[in-house]
Write a protein that holds these residues in place. Structure first.
Motif, PDB file in Angstrom:
ATOM      1  N   HIS A 225       0.676  -1.333  -0.085  1.00 26.25           N
ATOM      2  CA  HIS A 225      -0.012   0.057   0.017  1.00 26.25           C
ATOM      3  C   HIS A 225       0.754   1.278  -0.205  1.00 26.25           C
TER       4      HIS A 225
ATOM      5  N   ILE B 291       2.817   3.315  -2.355  1.00 26.63           N
ATOM      6  CA  ILE B 291       2.788   3.647  -3.900  1.00 26.63           C
ATOM      7  C   ILE B 291       4.364   3.956  -4.290  1.00 26.63           C
TER       8      ILE B 291
ATOM      9  N   LYS C 237      -1.238   3.686 -11.483  1.00 26.74           N
ATOM     10  CA  LYS C 237      -2.414   3.525 -10.922  1.00 26.74           C
ATOM     11  C   LYS C 237      -2.766   1.931 -10.901  1.00 26.74           C
TER      12      LYS C 237
ATOM     13  N   SER D   3      -0.861  -0.125  -8.658  1.00 25.14           N
ATOM     14  CA  SER D   3      -1.395   0.014  -7.263  1.00 25.14           C
ATOM     15  C   SER D   3      -2.713  -0.848  -7.080  1.00 25.14           C
TER      16      SER D   3
END
Length: 673
Positions: A595, A597, A615, A618
């Motif tokens: 978690h 980034i 993104k 993630s």
């Protein structure tokens, strides 16, 4: 003696010369990188004068690269025909968006045709090499392709339906290979084809699908085509059909097997054909009416109807249809013959519809041990392609071009052939696009073997951990789609099959990849062997609850799948003793950072070369974090995992076109889920 520094003017001149040299570099950086990889993959041949393994400027007149043509800063043609080149074509060609011609014919190149090819090719000529495997799916997206020459290689298998969107293709040569099976349905979409050469393969079935194509030159010699030659093909300028068991003369009216419909063009035979068809329809209607009357009559005389079915032993038995309507459970293949507790009509209808969507069980072929021994070179070590707790896997080659994978078990693993046949029968009921399906078995005395289709691209483990920098790194899009396909296979086992099937051996070495990098989960239905999963799975894949022999549950598969996703994300092994102690167990090392980034960017597989949307990384990490939770109750079901990954795919494809469910040739640096 002290060195004197040059005057400021001279230093400025040197700096300016360097800046100008960089500024005037002509060639697109992506094209240069792709050619660097290609040069290295072909073993840096001396024949390619001017080429470099790193850097260079092929579009500069002063830095001429043999066989390269440019337009401005873009490479447009690669012509390396007849230079005695060896090696492979590398993996970076899909980045060369301006290349319209790729000709490497008459060399000694080998391996699979790479899945990454220049996407805007007009001419592709790989003729006269030693390429193996099938055709890459990326060809299906080459809408400008006019010439496709793949003759005189070692290509094999059945042609996939990849020809629907090639309207400009006018010349295709697939001759002197080992292709087999029927011609694909999409051949009928080749509306611009003029020359088609399929000579010296093992194609079979009918050729009616070629009847409406605008062909001038058709060579079908030395195949296994059957049926009749459509009359329209007999009118083309050049037709070669020798060496096929084709029927001579014209086809009888209405007997053009393989055609989707009777031709409606005007001609003297239309009346006969239509009359024949109408007559056949009338007879069919009358027969249907007689059968219906017979059924109604039987229903009036019997309150409960019975239907015949074939049991596992091949004997005819009856099944009470009234009882079946009250059956609550059916396995993932066929309804059981024994009635169970009653269910309401809607629930039964839903289960029945679900069972209809799944095709019938496989009927495995019985192989003789002597045949498999011959095909595997007496199970020679050179044919060994895998080894685990369940047995060894060998590559079997046949003279007709077929390649199979044979899993050979220790005969002491079974108390008798009945134990083995139970496994064969259960595995034969598993049917899913992302599962390795059994095609046969051997149960000769002293030999227990399962036979599968050979997956030409090996395992995901090999792709991720045994490939060098210039072989076949997986793009980001491909990694997500491999995860999704594997998730769907597990969803099928867990939630479609009844009773549910737990895999117990989910790891990257059991995710096999076909020629187009579609995933196929292997070792399904072999839980018989996995009492101690710590031994079968190996370190790094076992969920915390598996420390107890009876601790393995369905959600333990989810955990192992999460580890496979971690391998896809990082390119690291599930357990690597060569790493520092804190990094040896992949889950323990990476999970705390999933978690973060900023940390994710450093964890991403270096082979991706940064070509992924942040993104996307993630969201992929979020799915992993849920799968590898220590408490199985908090892990998602595989249907939830599939849904999350499907959402990822939909977001990936929303902003650009991606061909097919597992396209592998797309760059992913512009997508954003």
């Amino acid at each position: 003696m002290a060195h004197r520094r040059p005057p400021p003017i001279a230093r400025l001149a040197v700096i300016l010369s360097v800046v100008v040299a960089v500024a005037v570099a002509k060639t697109d950086k992506g094209d240069v990188e792709a050619l660097n990889v290609l040069f290295t993959s072909m073993n840096k041949p001396s024949e390619l004068s001017g080429w470099k393994a790193d850097g260079g400027d092929p579009c500069d007149d002063d830095d001429e690269w043999k066989g390269i043509d440019c337009s401005g800063s873009d490479v447009t043609e690669i012509d390396l025909s007849g230079l005695g080149l060896s090696g492979t074509l590398g993996y970076k060609l899909s980045s060369m968006k301006s290349v319209t011609k790729l000709d490497v014919s008459n060399n000694n190149l080998n391996g699979d045709i790479p899945y990454s090819l220049p996407p805007n090719l007009v001419q592709l000529n790989l003729q006269g090499n030693s390429f193996s495997g099938g055709l890459p799916f990326s060809i299906s997206k080459m809408s400008d392709l006019e010439t496709l020459n793949l003759g005189k290689n070692h290509l094999n298998g059945q042609l996939a339906d990849i020809f629907s969107h090639l309207p400009k293709l006018s010349t295709m040569d697939l001759s002197f290979n080992r292709f087999s099976g029927n011609l694909p349905h999409s051949f009928q979409s080749l509306t611009g084809i003029k020359t088609l050469n399929l000579e010296d393969n093992q194609f079979s079935g009918h050729i009616d699908i070629l009847a409406k194509l605008p062909l001038d030159d058709l060579n079908l010699q030395n195949n296994k085509f059957t049926g009749w030659i459509p009359s329209k093909l007999k009118d083309i300028d050049s037709l070669e059909t020798g060496g096929n068991p084709l029927s001579s003369g014209s086809a009888p009216p209405g007997m053009m097997k393989g055609s989707s419909a009777v031709s409606s063009s005007s001609g003297g035979n239309d009346g006969g054909i239509n009359g024949f068809a109408i007559g056949a329809m009338v007879i069919a209607v009358l027969l249907a009416a007689l059968i219906l009357l017979s059924v109604l009559k039987r229903k009036r005389s019997s309150p409960v109807s019975s239907h015949y079915y074939m049991d596992d032993s091949g004997h005819s038995s009856t099944i009470d249809m009234k009882s079946l309507e009250n059956s609550s459970s059916m396995d993932c293949r066929t309804p059981p013959a024994v009635p169970r507790k009653s269910i309401n009509d809607n629930e039964f209808e839903n289960k029945l519809n679900n069972s209809r969507r799944i095709s019938d069980p496989i009927s495995p072929v019985t192989y003789l041990s002597s045949d498999l021994q011959t095909a595997t070179g007496s199970f020679h070590s050179s044919r060994l392609i895998g080894q685990g707790t369940t047995g060894r896997v060998y590559k079997a080659k046949y003279v007709d071009g077929r390649v199979l994978a044979v899993k050979k078990f220790d005969p002491l693993s079974f108390s008798g052939s009945s134990d083995f046949m139970e496994i064969v029968n259960s595995i034969s009921k598993l049917r899913h696009a992302n599962i390795c399906e059994i095609v046969g078995y051997c149960s000769d005395p002293g030999y227990y073997m399962l036979v599968y289709n050979y997956q030409s691209s090996g395992s995901l483990y090999e792709f991720l951990h045994l490939s060098d920098d210039y072989s076949k790194p997986l793009t980001w899009d491909t990694r997500v789609r491999i995860a999704l396909g594997t998730a769907r296979a597990l969803e099928y086992l867990h939630e479609v099959c009844s009773p549910s099937v737990i895999h117990k051996n989910v790891k990257s070495s059991n995710v096999l990849l076909d020629a187009d990098l579609n995933p196929r989960l292997s070792d399904c239905g072999l839980t018989f062997f996995y009492e101690d999963t710590s031994e079968s799975l190996g370190p790094g894949y076992s969920a915390p609850e598996c420390t107890r022999s009876s601790g393995y549950v369905m959600k333990s598969d989810v955990y192992s799948f999460g580890v496979v996703m971690l391998e896809l994300l990082t390119g690291r092994k599930a357990y690597d003793s060569s790493k520092p102690r804190a990094e040896q167990c992949l889950v323990k090392f990476v999970t705390p950072q999933l978690h973060d980034i900023d940390a994710l960017g450093t964890l991403a597989d270096p082979a991706l070369r940064g070509l992924y949307p942040p993104k996307a990384l993630s969201r992929f990490a979020d799915v992993i974090a849920r799968c590898v939770q220590s408490d199985p109750e908090f892990r998602p079901s595989m249907s939830e995992v599939s849904q999350m990954l499907t959402g990822c795919i939909q977001r990936t494809t929303s902003n650009r076109r991606i061909g097919g469910p597992l396209s592998t040739s797309q760059r992913s640096d512009t997508s954003d889920w």
